[in-house]
Design a protein around this motif. Sequence first.
Motif, mmCIF file in Angstrom:
data_model
loop_
_atom_site.group_PDB
_atom_site.id
_atom_site.type_symbol
_atom_site.label_atom_id
_atom_site.label_comp_id
_atom_site.label_asym_id
_atom_site.label_seq_id
_atom_site.Cartn_x
_atom_site.Cartn_y
_atom_site.Cartn_z
ATOM 1 N N CYS A 47 81.868 59.182 84.886
ATOM 2 C CA CYS A 47 81.663 59.476 83.678
ATOM 3 C C CYS A 47 81.246 60.766 83.112
ATOM 4 C CB CYS A 47 81.199 58.237 82.758
ATOM 5 S SG CYS A 47 81.360 58.620 81.003
ATOM 6 N N CYS A 50 77.989 59.243 80.289
ATOM 7 C CA CYS A 50 76.748 58.608 80.581
ATOM 8 C C CYS A 50 76.648 58.856 82.224
ATOM 9 C CB CYS A 50 77.143 57.192 80.331
ATOM 10 S SG CYS A 50 78.653 56.282 81.329
ATOM 11 N N CYS A 61 86.167 56.288 80.433
ATOM 12 C CA CYS A 61 85.085 55.261 80.110
ATOM 13 C C CYS A 61 84.974 54.465 78.999
ATOM 14 C CB CYS A 61 83.625 56.183 80.090
ATOM 15 S SG CYS A 61 82.029 55.157 79.944
ATOM 16 N N CYS A 64 81.498 55.273 76.731
ATOM 17 C CA CYS A 64 81.556 56.559 76.078
ATOM 18 C C CYS A 64 82.846 57.021 75.229
ATOM 19 C CB CYS A 64 81.182 57.748 77.048
ATOM 20 S SG CYS A 64 79.588 57.046 78.152
HETATM 21 ZN ZN LIG Z 1 80.355 56.746 79.949
#
Ligand SMILES: [Zn+2]
Lengths: 153, 391
Positions: A47, A50, A61, A64
């Motif tokens: 990701c 994160c 993700c 996020c």
């Molecule tokens: Zn993420």
Amino acid sequence: MTLRPVEVRGHLALEEHWDLRHRHALGRAGEAFARGVERGAIVAARCAGCRRVLLPPRVFCERCFCDTELFDFESREGELLSFTVVRMPFAGSPPTPFGIAYARLDGSDTALGALVEIDPDQADGGLAIGTRVELAILDSGFGMERLRYRPVR
Amino acid sequence: MRRVAITGAGQTVHASRRPDVTLGELCLEAIVPAVGESGLAWDEVDAVVFGCGPDLLQGVRNAYLPELVPLLGAAKPMLRIHTGGATGGSLFQAGATLVASGWARAVLVVGAEKASEPGDVQAVLNTMWNPLFEQPIGLNAINMLALQSVRQMHVHGYTLEHFAEVTAKNRRGGVRNPFAQLRQEVTVAEVLASEVIAWPIKALECCPRSDGACALVLVGDELAGRAPAPVRLRGMAECTDSMYIGDRLGDSLSEYIDATTLRAAAHDAYRQAGIGSPFDEIDVAEIYSPFPSAEMKACEAVGFCERGEADRLVETGALELGGVLPVNPSGGPMCANPIGATGLVRIAECVEQLRGTAGAHQVDGAARAIATSSGGSSQFYTVAVFGKEAP
Ligand SMILES: [Zn+2]
């Protein structure tokens, strides 16, 4: 499709056999993973937000809400987080007994489920949560059929 | 939001095989008594919300939907919902929302399954999973729960005996419940001696495959008085978790054996219901537990005990009929699991308990009840809290 009349406990029923072909798209992440296995690699996703490393890989993700990037994941060892030893087969299942294991490979933030080598003579397959396992890529089969966890001795 | 009451509840006797009826005919056996109890004329029902499991279980696309549509006469709307084992719980949440929003005055909610029709239920359920990553490793409903049980044993110290005790408790419930499919007691020793299906799950710990249906009539205040003893919805919530099981193992935000999202749903439902201490304030629980480990996990998640302490509830007999907080006095899903109906059956059982009409498995003086459902690979969770009094 074929339909034929049969008796079921005193009632007339129609028995049907389906022979339908489906072609399931693997998707961008899935296809990269499947082609990766063909060349002996494990493709994971990272990701951009994160920085979590996700297996199986996926393109987005969910924490996020942003895109991920796919990359060749090097680690082949990790910790066993759960498993089962299956004794009862169902249509299309791997031959019994077989083991299913979920392990978090070192450097990954999620656990990947795969078939696992077991000791068939032990009820729990000789496996234990918290132990170290390695992920091997076998020479034959397709996709997940080629992946196999083994306890690290 | 408008208040919601249940004024009609019907369920079939659940059976291993009903070759005498179609799915639609089976539904009628639950629908007719439910509408009858509600005191409504058929054309006063504004909409139908229907659910069953995967079409492959029936082997018929859009399983018999057209059989149900004409029930209410012409031009009534219909929804179909499928969230796996949580289908019944989701049906209720959808129907209750239609009433609460004011969009409908009365909604008929119907869940049903004929799991006897496919040759191999677990092969059908295997097709629920991702064809690249999950189907080939042999996931099905039993194996997925076995992965959970093993981890509970490791992390919480739960034992095979705990799982067998829960099984024996639920089977005693089935003996008392005339709608249950499994109505024979089993002992802890018999459970422990039965063959292993997927370690550590034994044959006697698996829910049966069932044919059965359940129906509820949901109404707003203006129609609640048509029935003698309306049961009131006090709070409800539905939460969904990540797709992959491996995302939920040892993760700080979501743990498979904690049912993190069931916990969140229960928290929300209790807030609406004004319940601060569920173990003290709830009188009876109908929990979606096709396997004993799922019941122990759910008891933790809905706040009957702390994380990892469901073994104490089992050891002290708290969950038995006559215990401090009876869980699944009907025998629960371990004694009948018509997949698309099972979550609704939990609610129908709460209705009987709050009316005081549950018969041999009645919990004395039950005034607060909770029903849960769970589906997918433990991804879909619903919670609903009921009382005798309007909120
Ligand atoms: Zn993420």
